[in-house]
Design an enzyme around this catalytic site. Structure first.
Site, PDB file in Angstrom:
ATOM      1  N   ASN A   1       0.775  -1.245   0.017  1.00  0.00           N
ATOM      2  CA  ASN A   1       0.103  -0.034  -0.047  1.00  0.00           C
ATOM      3  C   ASN A   1       0.832   1.258  -0.148  1.00  0.00           C
ATOM      4  O   ASN A   1       0.439   2.290   0.242  1.00  0.00           O
ATOM      5  CB  ASN A   1      -0.761  -0.005   1.148  1.00  0.00           C
TER       6      ASN A   1
ATOM      7  N   HIS B   1     -13.866  -2.309   6.927  1.00  0.00           N
ATOM      8  CA  HIS B   1     -12.620  -3.098   7.405  1.00  0.00           C
ATOM      9  C   HIS B   1     -12.874  -3.876   8.706  1.00  0.00           C
ATOM     10  O   HIS B   1     -13.612  -3.394   9.581  1.00  0.00           O
ATOM     11  CB  HIS B   1     -11.726  -2.140   7.552  1.00  0.00           C
TER      12      HIS B   1
ATOM     13  N   SER C   1     -11.016  -0.711   0.742  1.00  0.00           N
ATOM     14  CA  SER C   1      -9.552  -1.260   0.584  1.00  0.00           C
ATOM     15  C   SER C   1      -9.593  -2.507  -0.447  1.00  0.00           C
ATOM     16  O   SER C   1      -8.563  -2.686  -0.859  1.00  0.00           O
ATOM     17  CB  SER C   1      -9.284  -1.990   1.764  1.00  0.00           C
TER      18      SER C   1
ATOM     19  N   ASP D   1     -13.572   6.078   7.406  1.00  0.00           N
ATOM     20  CA  ASP D   1     -12.099   5.500   7.313  1.00  0.00           C
ATOM     21  C   ASP D   1     -11.436   5.922   6.112  1.00  0.00           C
ATOM     22  O   ASP D   1     -12.046   5.446   5.038  1.00  0.00           O
ATOM     23  CB  ASP D   1     -12.256   4.070   7.812  1.00  0.00           C
TER      24      ASP D   1
ATOM     25  N   LYS E   1      -0.022   3.747   4.942  1.00  0.00           N
ATOM     26  CA  LYS E   1      -0.250   3.411   3.462  1.00  0.00           C
ATOM     27  C   LYS E   1       0.487   4.205   2.622  1.00  0.00           C
ATOM     28  O   LYS E   1       1.805   4.602   2.659  1.00  0.00           O
ATOM     29  CB  LYS E   1      -1.485   3.197   3.523  1.00  0.00           C
TER      30      LYS E   1
END
Ligand SMILES: *Cc1c(COP(=O)(O)O)cnc(C)c1O
Length: 387
Positions: free
Chosen positions: A48, A136, A184, A209, A241
């Site tokens: 990431n 997540h 994600s 998020d 990330k």
């Protein structure tokens, strides 16, 4: 074996039987961003580190400089002796970056999500919590730790969210909506403007998020929430990330941050982030706003990959970002394609349940601004036509 070990051995065997057993395999990352695994150099399509900042000389220099000046450890939790001028300065800078009143640092994004939701919910026992189906694992953990039953809306389906809000939680002490700005595993984005309107209309609190948006999306890479200042009540994001190093933040009103300092277990009972991490974050906040060229490159690479996949017969995905899923169905299919790529010097990890829903095992292609168009073409060639 004791009785717990016996049960654990059985549980691990079941994971293995489903073809879901995971292993840790060591890699080293070269300064040019190439990975080395089992003695082979590989092009990295999995990490990431979207802007390649984990090796950026300014981040490295400041992490080293602050370590030499202030030491390797912060010594205690924030409320004891763990708060330095540097913590307050970096938090001020994060708030400015995110266009919020205040911000707080956390040791990691997982920890922030797992700890902040229970703290918010402790102020409003009985609150109704509306969550996107694909949030997540750390957000699920936060809800579980708070003991709430999530009211889940279909992924990015805001009509469904509105229906659920109309039917649930009207008499609850508060309503909280939890989602991500860039997802994600799918690389698609939430419509934060509309979410913000929906939240206002239902007197709901919006928690977003931005782990995968921070550094890459929004004005100067400040995340999608920064485009609508005041539109999101509390934003969470990471420095692990695109920001290149480690740690996380939440950003919102002064009131919320003051409350978390008093009520959030994962903030209060955890050692303050160390100087090296603060230095790397501080340097990332200097360099990231100016990286528009790299952000544009990520968009172009993503467009090239998405077009190539459609051309190869894969169904159109909702991805519009640096994360591009290649959905292959059963876990074994994803593993087979990932292995084929590895043989050709490309690392694209297979993502399987429980990280993604059953039947949607995939390669999750994570692009970096240091990739070249030729790298994308090589990747497409190796993935081959849709089976
Ligand atoms: C990676 C991630 C986290 C966790 O952040 P860490 O700093 O790695 O602990 C939280 N939320 C999402 C959406 C993530 O992708």
């Amino acid at each position: 074996m004791g009785s717990l070990d016996t049960l654990i051995d059985k549980a691990l065997g079941e994971i293995e039987g489903r073809g879901h057993r995971r292993m840790l395999s060591p890699v080293t990352i070269a300064p040019n961003g190439m990975l080395r695994r089992d003695g082979c150099e590989m092009l990295d399509f999995s990490s990431n580190d979207y802007l390649g900042l984990s090796r950026h000389p300014e981040l490295i220099a400041r992490a080293r400089d602050w370590t030499e000046r202030y030491g390797v450890g912060s010594g205690a939790s924030r409320l004891v002796t763990g708060t330095s001028e540097a913590h307050l300065t970096v938090e001020r800078r994060i708030a400015d970056f995110k266009r919020t009143e205040a911000a707080l640092l956390f040791a990691s994004g997982w920890q922030a999500n797992a700890a902040v939701l229970p703290a918010l919910l402790a102020a409003a026992p009985g609150a109704a919590v509306f969550t996107d189906r694909l949030i997540h694992a750390s957000l699920h953990h936060g809800c579980a730790a708070a003991g709430v039953r999530q009211i889940r809306f279909r992924h990015n389906d805001l009509d469904h969210l509105e229906q659920l809000l109309a039917r649930n939680g009207r008499n609850a002490p508060a309503r909280i909506i939890v989602t991500e700005s860039v997802f994600s595993m799918d690389g698609d984005t939430a419509d934060l403007s509309r979410l913000s309107q929906i939240a206002s209309a239902h007197d709901a609190f919006l928690f977003v998020d931005e782990a995968h948006a921070t550094g890459v999306h929004g004005p100067g890479g400040a995340g999608l929430s920064a485009a609508i200042p005041g539109g999101v009540d509390l934003v969470m994001g990471t420095f692990s990330k695109a920001m290149g190093s480690f740690g996380a933040y939440v950003a919102g009103s002064r009131l919320l941050c003051d409350y978390l300092v008093n009520a959030c277990s994962g903030f209060i009972y955890s050692t303050a982030p160390p100087p090296a991490v603060l230095g790397a974050i501080d340097a990332a906040l200097d360099v990231v706003p100016a990286m528009n060229v790299q952000r544009r490159t990520l968009t172009e690479l993503g467009d090239r990959l998405r077009a190539g996949l459609i051309h190869a017969g894969y169904p159109r995905s909702e991805s519009s970002t640096q994360i591009v899923p290649v959905v292959l169905g059963e876990a074994r299919n994803a593993v087979a394609v990932s292995q084929k790529l590895a043989e050709q010097g490309m690392l694209a990890a297979a993502i399987r349940p429980p990280t993604v829903p059953r039947g949607t095992s995939r390669l999750r292609i994570a692009l970096r601004s240091t990739h070249e168009q030729a790298d994308i073409d090589r990747l497409l060639e190796a993935i081959g036509p849709c089976p």
